[in-house]
Design an enzyme around this catalytic site. Structure first.
Site: not given
Ligand code: Q9C
Ligand code: ZN
Length: 366
Positions: A107, A166, A202, A204, A291, A330
């Site tokens: 950096e 993430h 989660d 993801h 989610d 969400y």
């Molecule tokens: N169309 C968590 O659930 N990409 N993060 C979003 C939306 C990022 C999700 C695209 C998704 C991050 C903590």
């Molecule tokens: Zn998520």
């Protein structure tokens, strides 16, 4: 069940995220945590308390100091440069191919648009004036929940916002700044000398948590998530990622198809719980996301609210203590009911769903 929460998350008051170059209404908004708070408060069985300030040390046990410094300075630097954009978002990224065959760049002091891309994964995680304070507070929520469990509570819920899974050692993104679950797990390892299991439910894959503990045999990471072949974070989350070195075998990824049903999901939960049962240690850190819900706007699983009660029940049935930390989810109207169902299941209370009207009193938009 005791709940740790702070209104400091309200400062991360983002309105938009950038997806494939287009600004869309933000998914990870303050209303999410407020919905969960109001439903848990109405339940009556969830006493709320504020987190305690734990300082930088537990964050620096997991993250690169430069990431913390960047997040602390980014918004003010943008303003100091006279850039009047509503949020800090990367312009160019420090990608692998940039320096292939060369030493990786360090950096350097420089313009905010480039400095951001040194630390960012994506463009969907805007930094606004209150983001850093909110992200620090989410870490304190996670650490305070862990403190309560280490001082004897069987299960505690940390209503973290922004989420964390993430965020990797040297990277933020995916709506996450600091990896709340990884920081809590590391502090529990250091405090107890025991192994810790992280169960990530989660939708993801928690790429950050996987990266942080990749070579660690004392922290098992088990995750059930959308197959990265079709879903964020794309580059990690594949079933063949099992850890390396002392961490070989201590990473379990269970990628799931679009349309994942209750039956498929509960079978995956049992697989993850079997892997956790095979480890030592008395505490599980849960990265809890909703989610996976059937109506989630960015997910594609088919889960219903009653399933969360059953998942909470099965996780608690292992008999370990639980530090339960909020990640994603969400579909705002259902978040409170889903969290309440999961946490009641984990506490051995009945599902006892409340009619939807009971949740939306007070002007919810549905
Ligand atoms: N169309 C968590 O659930 N990409 N993060 C979003 C939306 C990022 C999700 C695209 C998704 C991050 C903590
Ligand atoms: Zn998520």
């Amino acid at each position: 069940m005791r709940v740790v929460y702070t209104p400091a998350h309200l400062g991360h008051d983002i309105t938009h995220e950038t997806v494939m170059g287009v600004q869309i209404p933000a998914n990870e908004v303050a209303e999410r945590a407020e919905r969960i708070r109001s439903v848990l408060e109405a339940d009556g069985g969830f006493p709320f308390e504020l987190p305690a300030d734990h300082g930088e040390a537990p964050i620096l046990a997991v993250h690169e100091p430069g990431l913390l410094r960047f997040l602390a300075e980014a918004y003010a630097q943008m303003r100091a440069e006279g850039v009047m954009r509503p949020a800090v978002i990367a312009e160019a990224f420090n990608v692998r191919a940039l320096t292939e065959g060369m030493p990786a760049p360090a950096e350097r002091p420089g313009a905010i648009s480039g400095r951001t891309g040194f630390w960012a994964l994506d463009t969907s995680t805007p930094i606004v004036a209150g983001s850093y304070t909110a992200a620090r507070a989410a870490v304190d929520v996670a650490l305070s929940a862990a403190d309560l469990v280490l001082s004897g509570e069987r299960a505690v819920y940390g209503l973290c916002r922004p989420p964390g899974h993430h965020a990797a050692r040297s990277m933020y993104g995916g709506y996450c700044f600091f990896n709340n679950a990884a920081i809590a797990a590391e502090s529990i390892v250091r405090e107890t000398g025991e192994s810790v299991a992280i169960l990530d439910v989660d939708y993801h894959h928690g790429n950050g948590t996987e990266q942080i503990f990749w070579r660690r045999g004392d922290v098992l990471y088990a995750s059930i998530h959308a197959d990265p072949a079709r879903q964020y974070p794309y580059y990690l989350g594949w079933a063949d990622e099992t850890g390396e070195g002392s961490g070989a075998g201590a990473n379990l990824n269970i990628p799931m198809p679009a349309g994942t049903t209750t039956e498929q999901y509960l079978a995956a939960v049992d697989r993850a719980l079997d892997a956790i049962s095979a480890t030592t240690g008395s505490v599980i850190v849960v990265s809890l996301g909703f989610d996976t819900y059937g109506h989630d706007p960015i997910g594609d699983f088919a889960l219903t609210t009653d399933v969360y009660h059953e998942v909470g029940r099965r996780v608690a049935a292992l008999g370990r203590r639980l530090v339960i930390l909020q990640e994603g989810g969400y579909h705002r109207p259902s978040l409170g009911a889903n969290a309440r169902a999961w946490l009641r299941g984990a506490e051995g209370r009945s599902y006892d769903p409340v009619p939807a009207a009971g949740f939306t009193a007070g002007g919810a938009t549905g």
